[in-house]
Design an enzyme around this catalytic site. Structure first.
Site, PDB file in Angstrom:
ATOM      1  N   LEU A 175       0.888  -1.246   0.357  1.00 31.10           N
ATOM      2  CA  LEU A 175      -0.371   0.392   0.086  1.00 31.10           C
ATOM      3  C   LEU A 175       0.813   1.203  -0.193  1.00 31.10           C
ATOM      4  O   LEU A 175       0.625   2.214  -0.422  1.00 31.10           O
ATOM      5  CB  LEU A 175      -0.602   0.036   0.975  1.00 31.10           C
ATOM      6  CG  LEU A 175      -2.009  -1.415   0.974  1.00 31.10           C
ATOM      7  CD1 LEU A 175      -2.745  -1.132   2.402  1.00 31.10           C
ATOM      8  CD2 LEU A 175      -3.049  -1.584   0.345  1.00 31.10           C
ATOM      9  N   LYS A 209       5.087   3.408   2.149  1.00 31.66           N
ATOM     10  CA  LYS A 209       5.002   3.413   3.040  1.00 31.66           C
ATOM     11  C   LYS A 209       5.123   4.164   4.423  1.00 31.66           C
ATOM     12  O   LYS A 209       4.101   5.261   3.767  1.00 31.66           O
ATOM     13  CB  LYS A 209       6.604   4.228   3.085  1.00 31.66           C
ATOM     14  CG  LYS A 209       7.589   2.859   1.960  1.00 31.66           C
ATOM     15  CD  LYS A 209       8.413   3.451   1.368  1.00 31.66           C
ATOM     16  CE  LYS A 209      10.174   2.975   2.748  1.00 31.66           C
ATOM     17  NZ  LYS A 209      11.125   3.082   2.345  1.00 31.66           N
ATOM     18  N   GLY A 238       5.802   6.190   7.569  1.00 29.87           N
ATOM     19  CA  GLY A 238       7.109   6.615   8.671  1.00 29.87           C
ATOM     20  C   GLY A 238       7.969   5.446   8.565  1.00 29.87           C
ATOM     21  O   GLY A 238       8.204   4.608   7.765  1.00 29.87           O
ATOM     22  N   ALA A 246       7.113   1.823   8.838  1.00 34.69           N
ATOM     23  CA  ALA A 246       6.525   1.026   8.215  1.00 34.69           C
ATOM     24  C   ALA A 246       6.674   0.951   6.605  1.00 34.69           C
ATOM     25  O   ALA A 246       6.631   1.928   5.949  1.00 34.69           O
ATOM     26  CB  ALA A 246       4.585   1.461   8.504  1.00 34.69           C
ATOM     27  N   CYS A 250       3.526  -0.769   4.775  1.00 36.91           N
ATOM     28  CA  CYS A 250       1.805  -1.173   4.649  1.00 36.91           C
ATOM     29  C   CYS A 250       1.864  -2.157   3.557  1.00 36.91           C
ATOM     30  O   CYS A 250       1.798  -1.898   1.949  1.00 36.91           O
ATOM     31  CB  CYS A 250       1.337   0.392   4.565  1.00 36.91           C
ATOM     32  SG  CYS A 250       1.771   1.234   6.116  1.00 36.91           S
ATOM     33  N   LYS A 296       0.559  -2.185   9.315  1.00 33.04           N
ATOM     34  CA  LYS A 296       1.971  -1.894   9.308  1.00 33.04           C
ATOM     35  C   LYS A 296       2.427  -2.692   9.776  1.00 33.04           C
ATOM     36  O   LYS A 296       2.619  -3.432  10.035  1.00 33.04           O
ATOM     37  CB  LYS A 296       1.678  -0.563  10.406  1.00 33.04           C
ATOM     38  CG  LYS A 296       1.041   0.930   9.808  1.00 33.04           C
ATOM     39  CD  LYS A 296       0.427   1.890  10.877  1.00 33.04           C
ATOM     40  CE  LYS A 296       1.779   2.614  10.804  1.00 33.04           C
ATOM     41  NZ  LYS A 296       1.336   4.037  11.731  1.00 33.04           N
ATOM     42  N   ASP A 311      -1.480  15.328  15.114  1.00 29.62           N
ATOM     43  CA  ASP A 311      -1.470  15.726  13.148  1.00 29.62           C
ATOM     44  C   ASP A 311      -1.713  15.888  12.523  1.00 29.62           C
ATOM     45  O   ASP A 311      -2.067  14.843  11.405  1.00 29.62           O
ATOM     46  CB  ASP A 311       0.204  14.639  13.275  1.00 29.62           C
ATOM     47  CG  ASP A 311       0.998  14.778  11.443  1.00 29.62           C
ATOM     48  OD1 ASP A 311       1.521  13.619  11.521  1.00 29.62           O
ATOM     49  OD2 ASP A 311       0.837  15.672  10.831  1.00 29.62           O
ATOM     50  N   LYS A 338      -4.135  15.381   8.771  1.00 30.00           N
ATOM     51  CA  LYS A 338      -2.787  16.423   7.894  1.00 30.00           C
ATOM     52  C   LYS A 338      -4.051  15.814   6.765  1.00 30.00           C
ATOM     53  O   LYS A 338      -4.700  14.502   7.206  1.00 30.00           O
ATOM     54  CB  LYS A 338      -1.578  16.297   7.601  1.00 30.00           C
ATOM     55  CG  LYS A 338      -1.224  15.375   7.482  1.00 30.00           C
ATOM     56  CD  LYS A 338      -0.276  14.853   7.820  1.00 30.00           C
ATOM     57  CE  LYS A 338       0.446  13.490   7.237  1.00 30.00           C
ATOM     58  NZ  LYS A 338       1.887  14.223   7.556  1.00 30.00           N
ATOM     59  N   LEU A 339      -4.043  16.227   5.366  1.00 28.45           N
ATOM     60  CA  LEU A 339      -4.676  15.936   5.027  1.00 28.45           C
ATOM     61  C   LEU A 339      -4.542  14.126   4.530  1.00 28.45           C
ATOM     62  O   LEU A 339      -5.322  13.580   4.178  1.00 28.45           O
ATOM     63  CB  LEU A 339      -4.624  16.397   3.186  1.00 28.45           C
ATOM     64  CG  LEU A 339      -5.393  18.293   3.290  1.00 28.45           C
ATOM     65  CD1 LEU A 339      -5.277  18.471   1.792  1.00 28.45           C
ATOM     66  CD2 LEU A 339      -6.518  17.997   3.262  1.00 28.45           C
TER      67      LEU A 339
HETATM   68  C1  LIG Z   1      -2.129   1.310   6.673  1.00 23.29           C
HETATM   69  C2  LIG Z   1      -0.896   2.966   6.676  1.00 23.29           C
HETATM   70  C3  LIG Z   1      -2.129   3.713   6.893  1.00 23.29           C
HETATM   71  C4  LIG Z   1      -3.386   3.819   7.716  1.00 23.29           C
HETATM   72  O1  LIG Z   1      -3.015   4.248   8.407  1.00 23.29           O
HETATM   73  N1  LIG Z   1      -4.619   3.018   6.986  1.00 23.29           N
HETATM   74  C5  LIG Z   1      -5.544   3.757   8.522  1.00 23.29           C
HETATM   75  C6  LIG Z   1      -4.918   3.279   5.816  1.00 23.29           C
HETATM   76  C7  LIG Z   1      -5.856   2.301   5.782  1.00 23.29           C
HETATM   77  N2  LIG Z   1      -5.833   1.971   3.678  1.00 23.29           N
HETATM   78  C8  LIG Z   1      -4.939   2.381   2.746  1.00 23.29           C
HETATM   79  C9  LIG Z   1      -4.665   2.291   2.016  1.00 23.29           C
HETATM   80  C10 LIG Z   1      -5.827   1.016   1.249  1.00 23.29           C
HETATM   81  C11 LIG Z   1      -5.972   1.177   0.070  1.00 23.29           C
HETATM   82  C12 LIG Z   1      -4.908   2.057  -0.162  1.00 23.29           C
HETATM   83  N3  LIG Z   1      -4.565   2.229   1.413  1.00 23.29           N
HETATM   84  N4  LIG Z   1      -3.902   3.052   3.366  1.00 23.29           N
HETATM   85  C13 LIG Z   1      -3.782   3.059   4.720  1.00 23.29           C
HETATM   86  N5  LIG Z   1      -2.723   4.176   5.164  1.00 23.29           N
HETATM   87  C14 LIG Z   1      -1.594   4.277   3.922  1.00 23.29           C
HETATM   88  C15 LIG Z   1      -0.659   3.241   3.949  1.00 23.29           C
HETATM   89  C16 LIG Z   1       0.955   3.809   3.338  1.00 23.29           C
HETATM   90  C17 LIG Z   1       1.199   5.000   3.966  1.00 23.29           C
HETATM   91  C18 LIG Z   1      -0.688   5.063   4.933  1.00 23.29           C
END
Ligand SMILES: CC[C@@H]1C(=O)N(C)c2cnc(-c3ccc[nH]3)nc2N1C1CCCC1
Length: 308
Positions: A36, A38, A40, A42, A44, A59, A153, A155-156
């Site tokens: 999905l 990076k 921080g 992590a 993902c 994460k 924090d 933010k969009l």
């Molecule tokens: C897991 C980390 C963060 C996050 O906190 N959530 C809840 C999340 C949920 N769906 C997604 C997601 C679903 C489909 C695409 N991204 N992404 C999330 N992120 C992104 C991943 C990469 C940067 C932040």
């Protein structure tokens, strides 16, 4: 510093994540799916529960990056705060566990990513859409502040969206608990995107920093760019300290103009509380009950012509 960061920056194979990940406490097996991005420290991934087929956002943080007690404590704090929350417009925390190499955090999947991607694609967002999103953000933040938690924090990129285009506030990596309502935090380890003046000046800060960030989110959605944006961080901090921003001529409603101005008051005590914002005249304009996913790319056309 950047040298250390680069040295520490593992390549993706050094992350060595098994394709089936076991949560020993719940005995849940997850299949590692799509990368999905990076966040921080992590990397993902989509994680699919083998039993139920439910898909989560995972994460994965290598333990090699959590060797310093300070880093581990920060992660414990993020987990401790996030797992205590349950709200329709806050990313649901499901599980936290580790194996010999990594720490795993299992979170609610938000398939429409965040307001960051929507903003990049749309530039400005209509007032009805902004009222729709901000109402959900404010409800969730009022819940956080009532639980004596400051996000710090907003933010969009931390305002995630699910398939129903509902807001889910995530990333509690900079969040903190207030001991009592008069408590003032003196330190913030990290750099919030929409940082308030009292944080820059290290004057002690409280719930009001989230109202400041909300003002920046509101400004960016309606006007297409952040209020204090400059070429360098130093110049941006200088404009924040001087409260130097102007609302361009774009036509925004008097209610939007007024709410932005009050949220961006230099003095924290002059900003409204989240509870007060819930009942602000800003929300008296037409607000759709739902939004189609098409708003990720094009402005919506509402059947009735909203007044503003
Ligand atoms: C897991 C980390 C963060 C996050 O906190 N959530 C809840 C999340 C949920 N769906 C997604 C997601 C679903 C489909 C695409 N991204 N992404 C999330 N992120 C992104 C991943 C990469 C940067 C932040």
């Amino acid at each position: 510093n950047s040298q250390l960061k680069n040295k520490m920056d593992l390549t993706k194979d050094e992350f060595n994540i098994p394709n089936v990940i076991l949560d020993p406490r719940t005995r849940t097996q997850y299949i590692k799916g799509k990368f999905l991005g990076k966040g921080g420290f992590a990397r993902c991934y989509e994680l699919t529960d083998v039993q139920t087929g439910q898909v989560f956002a995972g994460k994965v943080v290598p333990k090699s990056l959590l060797v310093k007690p300070h880093q581990r404590e920060k992660m414990q704090q993020e987990v401790s705060i996030h797992q205590s929350l349950r709200h329709k417009h806050i990313v649901q925390f499901y599980s936290y566990f580790e194996d010999e190499n990594n720490v795993y955090i299992v979170l609610e999947l938000c398939r429409r990513r965040s307001l960051m991607e929507l903003h990049r694609r749309r530039k400005t967002v209509t007032e009805p859409e902004t009222r729709y999103f901000v109402k959900q953000i404010v409800d969730a933040c009022a819940y956080l502040h009532e639980k004596r938690i400051i996000h710090r924090d907003l933010k969009l990129g931390n305002l995630f969206l699910n398939d129903q285009m509902e807001i889910k506030i995530g990333d509690f990596g900079l969040a903190t608990r207030m001991e009592n309502d008069n408590d003032r935090k003196r330190t913030l380890c990290g750099t919030p995107n929409y940082i308030a003046p009292e944080v820059i000046n290290k004057k002690g800060h409280g719930y009001e920093v989230d109202i400041w960030s909300l003002g920046c989110v509101l400004f960016t959605l309606l006007l297409g760019k952040p209020p204090f944006e400059t070429a360098t961080l130093k110049d941006t901090y200088s404009k924040i300290r001087k409260n130097e921003y102007k609302i361009p001529e774009n036509h925004i409603s008097p209610e939007s103009y007024s709410l932005i101005q009050r949220c961006l008051k230099h003095e924290p005590c002059e900003r409204p509380t989240m509870r007060q914002i819930v009942n602000d005249p800003f929300f008296s304009g037409f607000t759709p009950a739902t939004l189609p996913t098409s708003v990720c790319t094009v402005a919506p056309r509402f059947a009735i012509m909203p007044t503003s």
